[in-house]
Design a protein around this motif. Structure first.
Motif, short mmCIF file in Angstrom:
data_model
loop_
_atom_site.label_atom_id
_atom_site.label_comp_id
_atom_site.label_asym_id
_atom_site.label_seq_id
_atom_site.Cartn_x
_atom_site.Cartn_y
_atom_site.Cartn_z
N UNK A 41 0.84 -1.26 -0.03
CA UNK A 41 -0.06 -0.08 -0.01
C UNK A 41 0.88 1.18 0.06
N UNK A 42 1.87 1.12 0.65
CA UNK A 42 2.63 2.49 0.91
C UNK A 42 3.97 2.23 0.20
N UNK A 43 4.30 1.55 -0.51
CA UNK A 43 5.67 1.70 -1.11
C UNK A 43 5.45 2.29 -2.48
N UNK A 44 6.51 3.34 -2.70
CA UNK A 44 6.48 4.02 -4.03
C UNK A 44 7.53 3.23 -5.00
N UNK A 45 7.16 3.47 -6.15
CA UNK A 45 8.26 2.97 -7.33
C UNK A 45 9.36 3.96 -7.22
N UNK A 46 10.68 3.44 -7.89
CA UNK A 46 11.44 4.28 -7.89
C UNK A 46 11.42 5.35 -9.04
N UNK A 47 11.35 6.64 -8.61
CA UNK A 47 10.98 7.59 -9.64
C UNK A 47 11.79 7.86 -10.74
N UNK A 48 13.10 7.58 -10.65
CA UNK A 48 13.93 7.88 -11.93
C UNK A 48 14.06 6.48 -12.73
N UNK A 49 13.66 5.55 -12.42
CA UNK A 49 13.51 4.24 -13.43
C UNK A 49 12.40 4.41 -14.27
N UNK A 50 12.88 3.80 -15.59
CA UNK A 50 11.57 3.79 -16.57
C UNK A 50 10.52 2.67 -16.17
N UNK A 51 9.49 2.64 -16.86
CA UNK A 51 8.47 2.00 -16.70
C UNK A 51 9.06 0.27 -16.87
N UNK A 52 9.37 -0.04 -17.80
CA UNK A 52 10.04 -1.11 -18.11
C UNK A 52 10.93 -1.93 -16.94
N UNK A 53 11.96 -0.86 -16.58
CA UNK A 53 13.06 -1.13 -15.82
C UNK A 53 12.19 -1.45 -14.17
#
Ligand SMILES: Nc1ncnc2c1ncn2[C@@H]1O[C@H](COP(=O)(O)OP(=O)(O)OP(=O)(O)O)[C@@H](O)[C@H]1O
Ligand SMILES: Nc1ncnc2c1ncn2[C@@H]1O[C@H](COP(=O)(O)OP(=O)(O)OP(=O)(O)O)[C@@H](O)[C@H]1O
Ligand SMILES: [Mg+2]
Ligand SMILES: [Mg+2]
Lengths: 513, 341, 294, 341
Positions: free
Chosen positions: A94-106
């Motif tokens: 619920x509360x974890x982000x994705x790593x903002x600098x990566x691309x979608x595929x990454x």
């Protein structure tokens, strides 16, 4: 689940008398829980009931204070740090982000990249990502950076990431909280597909219709206690709600006051163009609740952000109380009595590493001065008021906001915006991750505000919410207004038609009102 | 349940308060240990004169570091402080010398110098802030650039040599460094004053809260009606003001400025801030810690001068080891507490 | 003699007093020489490290295509190779102050004499102090120059019974001189002399001693010939009674010598060794340059 | 609807691709402008010899900066590289001199020195990494500490002076710096090699992705089963390896090492990385940019030697201005492009 005749497959993952305390604060009390292959097991409960904590324990992110987890019938100490993925346990937190600098595929392939020797198979990962996203019917460029995506798109990427893994057990903590009906539908298709493949699925949601639609069994938690685990067929939405909240839930939505057609226009938007917004015009009357509906990325958020000065306006004008205004930052719009609550509570709404008080008063800090200094007492009082008004439940008031349960974060954010005592309120996904009981409270609060003469724009992906609350509904599509619905027109099918582009204009002449 | 939860919450709050104190105390403990070592190596360490020396010396770095705490808390960094100090010192001396030539020596000469210092400090800080926020250039690059520029300018104005304050002006100015009030040297009073103002700003005003908000998440800050660019610029301006104050008490010490003035002060200031527990990536600032950090750094240097058990060549190594160990102990004990939770 | 001549001058950047003086004298000489000889162009480059200086010399060869190189090496050993390259490129080489280990490279050597600076200082201390007297030493930056001075000084006072309480690095910096001396003063109740070996350090030391009010107890000897110090000596300052000369003007001498190679009739060769004379109230006047920044 | 949305995605993708190229080109444009200025000031700038000089010189900082790109991308920082280089150079020389004494001179002597360099580099990097990850001390403090330690150690081993390589060994080793292969100097080949390997590592292996993920959001990386501590440690080890490679080509240049070796290389390396477009707070690394950044820095130094129209005292100022302007142009044009979109 498997047909009635066949014997149920053996339990794959189970929690045995699990208790959990953070420091001295207990949040789970002796919970038993299990899940079988090919089953969808929903966990429901009020905000802060301990749902997320339970699934964190089931995926190894947290260790139980007592009790243990069994995998395939064997007691196991799950490895921490997401390595449970190797055991086939995949989680959407619920509360974890994705790593903002990566691309979608990454992002989708993070931690299990496709490789040829030591090298990444970039094209293959990109194509694969595109394929997975395609099965979800979302159109996200696999090479876009996560930071450029909207919250809903990020959520879709999280879902894509999870379903693309070879999961034996898929755990999803409120995956649909920011999704609109269409996205939710394709998401369900995927869940059904996985279920048919024999994946065990644990699903947390506050949307009870979704629970009824998906789940085979439902476990209800309240205040960290296990209330019941029952088959879905034995349940009605009302009885679930009753079990969750511990009381009867009467009408979810307050009765709609008839909108005053003669009320003056407090906010008029004319031919507004801004990033993600094309030629949008509408008017908001005093005391009105104006709903904004549309698909993901249809530009509702972009309209709101352009109005309050968060994104640059390219053309068009905004009239506030009849006077043209153009805010260059939020402090100006707040000063003018217009407040906007973002839907991106992790990225834009709250400081996760600060405490409740600092977050609550951040928007209105200037009001808490005594002489030249900030007055801690006045801030604390504000927090106490907000806690009462929005029923914010933190078992430990000193926790950082990041440790609050998702729903309680949302309530805090609502409280933060209301601190500004705005005349015009723009709320983006007001009940994201909020339990039914509190939802009802929030709806009543909003309705009460409107009847006090405040004007409210509700942007929501939950169609029922818009239908249940709004006097008028603006439907957006691809940055433009596809139509404005009023009165009896406000119905799910009609909104969908506009949102999907099957119907257009129609009520447009009413726009310039 | 609501009652018991409340009770529980209360105990925890008490605990949390305690925890927080310990956390702030981390650098303090390191400082105390260091002082104990100093005293053990040479009892002269604890003499009033030596303590006064340490405090006075730490005033420069300390005052600058208070400013740096704001910059770093708001997610920035300022590498230019050392050469800014040198530049301001040089300009002060030029201005005061010119004033002496035209209108003789008086307290006003010195005040003129100080005024010039403050203006230059504010201006230099503003330039850093403006280039970072409006120019959208990384703070590291901006301040690396201005660092080179100020250092060059002082070299240029001093003709590669040393600018010296006119000796008559010096006599008037001298007490600002060398005199004491209530047995505490004036620079230490200034340091105390700056630290208190800094602490209040950081912890008791909206500005401090905004710095933390910006450093921890700029988007949240923007959405919370905070004028991010303005606040960030102000942190650099404050930093400039701190540098100018530090320079005002620095100049009467030797009455001179050269290209060697303030070399590596930026590194020391940042180190003091980080040793004090402020996070380099922003979002969390502790003025109290910074003050202690500055004292720790000065004390290390002082202790190394008070003994000769280790080769001079290894001073830097000892310094390095002590800094790492000091921070480790503080973080380490913090870690343990967190685990125990 | 009509053809134009480019002379490259490579020296350390002005990072402390002495190098500041060096830079000033080099610039003055450049102006003076270029004015006097229109066909001579002087290119002055300054470096922050031996590596930088090597790069500077490369640039002088490849871009400026110099006919002669005047170099005051940052450090001796590392610059052998770059200077040799200049030589191989056909340049006339003048080495200043810090000699290269391979003397075949240079055409002219204008030598400062760090060893002598240490030795002369030691002589003075021996003349002023008796057996059992205590001194402290403030050193520069740990480099060859400093080590040469220090070793010569220590050798000089050996056997005199003068007691060196301690030595610390003060980085040829006034602030460091001040702070290190403060600490020496807290640490040692009895100090009879301070060898600061550099006038910048000495200026810092003076302030620390004044602050402690112990001016009457000791004397200080610096080095290099800073104008403030020389003036003090002329005026009979008790605290810094003498100085040991190590004139940054040596760069100008070297440039003049190099120019002479092109303007005088015969070729110029050889060593010009500058001493490190003791500056006393009697002879101070001749070492006083009020216009120099150093 | 699905078609039009797809189309949109496509155009956006095209645009994005173009944007990305321009973005990488930013520093390159700055470099080209700089070269044009250099040529205008003095046509000798473009001579083969001068170009070779610039390239060869930029190899040191460039190689180190490639390592720094990984460290910074993964959210760390390494201030110790300059003194680490000095220390390794010193140790190499000591080892090679000892080898010459015991077994005479041969290629093996040099190889021994290189082996020693690599081992020391890896070890030093590992220490930095270990203290940061397992010791949980801020990278800034750890590497500030080791910076002091290595600088002291080289001073100590050189006894305050210079360590010089035995002249016979020097003869054998010399070509590594001074010879060319296919008219390109050997150090440049090494630089090219390191840059390519670095680029591949960053962009074509999981390791590079993990660095970005960690720098961007450590928690996400951790929950994606990435061994965060290990990857971070590896970045420091890689940095150490790069320093050792840079040292291997540095030693034959001057054949000596002292406490003045490698001073401020850390600042130059970090500056090269940031000029190249890598984000100081981590999450996004560009090896290509770093290479260009290193070339820009070297070219600035070279251009300042091309003319003597400005006082030497102002070199630092010119350097500072150029760096800021270069980064501004690059960022500025990037901003405009984003707005125009
Ligand atoms: N790391 C933590 N430290 C302290 N308390 C915590 C921590 N994590 C969770 N809690 C507390 O545990 C309780 C249960 O939280 P949890 O996130 O499990 O609720 P939830 O049922 O998922 O609620 P929601 O529906 O709002 O997401 C909350 O009171 C929360 O504040
Ligand atoms: N500042 C901006 N610059 C460029 N494009 C933008 C900007 N803001 C929004 N957009 C684009 O405008 C479209 C509308 O986005 P927005 O977030 O407003 O949609 P939404 O209707 O709120 O949907 P969601 O449910 O995804 O939030 C998206 O395609 C988005 O990429
Ligand atoms: Mg939850
Ligand atoms: Mg000239």
């Amino acid at each position: 689940m498997a047909g009635q005749g066949e014997p149920a497959p053996p339990v794959i993952l189970a929690a045995k008398r699990i208790s959990k305390a953070f420091g001295e604060v207990p949040v789970l009390f002796s919970i038993d829980f299990d899940i079988r292959p090919g089953e969808v097991h929903a966990i429901i409960g009020e905000n802060g009931a301990g749902k997320s904590t339970l699934i964190k324990i089931l995926s190894g992110l947290e260790q139980p204070s007592s009790g243990h987890v069994e995998l395939d019938g064997q007691p196991i100490e799950l490895p921490p740090d997401g390595q449970a993925g190797k055991l086939g346990i995949v989680v959407i937190h619920q509360e974890l982000n994705l790593a903002e600098h990566l691309t979608v595929a990454d992002s989708i392939f993070l931690g299990r990249e496709l490789k040829q020797g030591p090298f990444l198979k970039l094209r293959q990962m990109r194509d694969e990502a595109a394929r997975i996203l395609d099965t979800l019917h979302v159109h996200i460029d696999p090479e876009a950076r996560i930071s450029t995506l909207s919250v809903a798109d990020k959520q879709m990427v999280e879902i894509a990431k999870a379903i693309s893994r070879d999961a034996r057990i898929l755990i999803m903590d409120e995956p649909t909280a920011v999704l609109s009906a269409a996205e939710t539908k394709t998401f369900f298709e995927q869940v059904d597909r996985l279920k048919a493949k024999g994946v065990a699925i644990i699903f947390i949601s506050h949307k009870l219709d979704e629970v009824m639609r998906l789940a085979d069994r439902v476990t209800v938690l309240r205040d960290g206690q296990l209330i019941a685990t029952v088959g879905t067929e034995a349940l009605t939405p009302d009885s679930i709600a009753q079990m969750m909240v511990g009381r009867e839930l009467s009408n979810l939505y307050p009765p709609k006051h008839e909108a005053d057609v003669d009320a003056d226009t407090v906010l008029a938007v004319r031919n507004l163009s801004a990033p993600g917004v094309r030629d949008v015009s509408f008017a908001l009357r005093r005391g009105e609740i104006l709903g904004f509906a549309g698909l993901i990325g249809s530009g509702r958020t972009a309209v709101a952000e352009a109005i309050v000065g968060l994104s640059p306006i390219e053309s068009g004008e905004i009239l506030h109380e009849g006077k043209p205004v153009r805010f260059s930052d939020v402090s100006q719009s707040v000063a003018a009595g217009i407040a906007y609550m973002t839907k991106d509570r992790k990225g834009k709404g709250l400081l996760l590493s600060a405490n409740l008080k600092d977050n609550l008063t951040l928007l209105t800090l200037k009001r808490h001065y005594k002489g030249p200094f900030l007055d801690d007492k006045s801030e604390t009082e504000a927090l106490e008021r907000a806690v009462r008004r929005f029923d914010i439940r933190a078992r430990d008031p000193a926790v950082k906001v990041g440790q609050l349960s998702g729903g309680n974060q949302q309530k805090l954010m609502l409280g933060k915006m209301m601190e500004a005592e705005p005349e015009i309120i723009i709320i983006d996904e007001p009940t994201r991750g909020i339990d039914v009981g509190t939802k009802q409270q929030i709806y009543h609060i909003i309705a009460a505000l409107a009847s006090e003469g405040k004007s409210i724009i509700v942007i929501s992906s939950e169609m029922q919410e818009v239908i249940g609350m709004a006097h008028r509904v603006v439907v957006m599509r691809e940055g433009r207004i596809a139509g404005v619905l009023e009165g009896a027109e406000i119905a799910e099918a009609e909104i969908m038609r506009y949102a999907a582009g099957l119907k257009q204009g129609g009520a447009n002449e009413r726009l310039s009102a | 349940m609501s009652v018991s939860a409340h009770d529980r919450a209360k105990t925890r709050k008490g605990l949390a308060g305690f925890k927080f104190d310990l956390k702030t105390a981390g650098p303090l403990v390191a400082l105390i240990v260091l002082c104990a070592i100093g005293f053990a190596l040479n009892p002269a360490f604890a003499s009033e004169g030596n303590i006064a020396n340490i405090l006075t010396r730490s005033a420069f770095i300390g005052i600058i570091a208070v400013g740096a705490t704001f910059v770093i808390t708001a997610g920035g960094i300022d590498l230019s402080v050392g050469s800014m100090a040198a530049f301001i010192a040089g300009m002060m001396i030029l201005v005061m010398n010119a004033a002496v030539d035209t209108m003789g020596v008086s307290v006003w000469t010195v005040l003129l110098g100080c005024g010039c210092s403050v203006i230059l400090g504010l201006g230099a800080g503003f330039i850093n802030g403006f280039l970072t926020t409006k120019g959208k250039i990384e703070a590291f690059i901006v301040t690396l650039g201005t660092m080179g520029i100020y250092r060059s300018l002082i070299t240029y104005f001093a003709n590669g040599g040393t600018l010296s304050l006119d000796s008559s002006a010096r006599e008037v100015y001298r007490p600002v460094y060398y005199e004491s009030f209530l047995r505490i040297p004036i620079p230490v009073w200034v340091f105390i004053f700056v630290a208190i103002v800094g602490w209040v700003l950081m912890n008791r005003t909206a500005f401090g809260r905004y710095c933390m908000a910006i450093g921890s998440n700029e988007a949240v800050a923007r959405y919370s009606a905070i004028k991010v660019d303005r606040i960030k610029t102000i942190t650099y301006v404050l930093q400039g003001l701190c540098v100018s104050l530090a320079t005002i008490i620095y100049v009467p010490r030797l009455g001179s400025a050269s290209s060697a003035t303030g070399v590596l002060w930026e590194l020391e200031a940042i180190a003091a801030v980080i040793i004090g527990g402020t996070v380099l990536k922003g979002g969390f600032g502790r003025i109290g810690g910074t003050v202690v950090g500055a004292l720790i750094l000065t004390a290390i240097g002082n202790i190394l001068n008070l003994t000769d058990i280790i080769s001079n060549y290894l001073n830097g190594a000892v310094q390095g080891v002590i800094i790492v160990v000091a921070v480790y102990l503080q973080r380490g004990s913090f870690q343990r507490r967190r685990k125990a939770e | 003699q009509d053809e134009s001549v480019t002379i490259g001058v490579s020296i350390p950047a002005a990072t402390h007093g002495w190098t500041g003086g060096l830079n000033w004298h080099a610039q003055e000489a450049e102006k003076r020489i270029e004015e006097a000889y229109p066909n001579i162009d002087i290119v002055l480059v300054t470096a922050d490290s031996p590596g930088d200086q090597a790069s500077d010399i490369e640039d002088l060869i490849s871009v400026q295509q110099i006919d002669a190189l005047v170099v005051l090496p940052f450090e001796s050993d590392p610059l052998v190779e770059p200077v040799r390259q200049a030589k191989e490129a056909g340049a006339f080489i003048t080495v200043v102050d810090r000699g290269l280990p391979d003397t075949t490279i240079q055409d002219v050597y204008v030598a400062g004499n760090n060893t002598e600076l240490g030795a002369v200082s030691a002589e003075y201390f021996k003349s002023r102090l008796d057996e059992g007297d205590n001194i402290v030493i403030l050193r520069g930056i740990p480099t060859v120059i400093d080590t040469e001075r220090f070793d010569a000084f220590m050798a000089g006072i050996e056997g005199s019974g003068i007691n060196v309480l301690d030595n610390e690095f003060a980085n040829w910096n006034r602030d460091d001189g001040f702070e290190v001396m403060q600490d020496f003063l807290s640490r040692f109740p009895d100090i009879d002399g301070v060898w600061a070996q550099d006038d910048d350090i000495a200026m810092g030391v003076v302030e620390a001693v004044r602050q402690a009010g112990r001016e009457d107890e000791m004397f200080i000897v610096g080095g290099a010939g800073m104008k403030d110090v020389i003036r003090g000596i002329m005026e009979g300052d008790e605290l810094i009674p003498v100085d040991v000369l190590y004139p940054p003007a040596m760069i100008a001498t070297a440039m003049d010598v190099t120019v002479a190679n092109y303007t005088s009739n015969g070729p110029v060769r050889g060593e010009y060794i500058l001493g490190a004379p003791l500056v006393t109230p009697e002879n101070a006047e001749q070492f006083y340059f009020p216009d120099s920044p150093f």
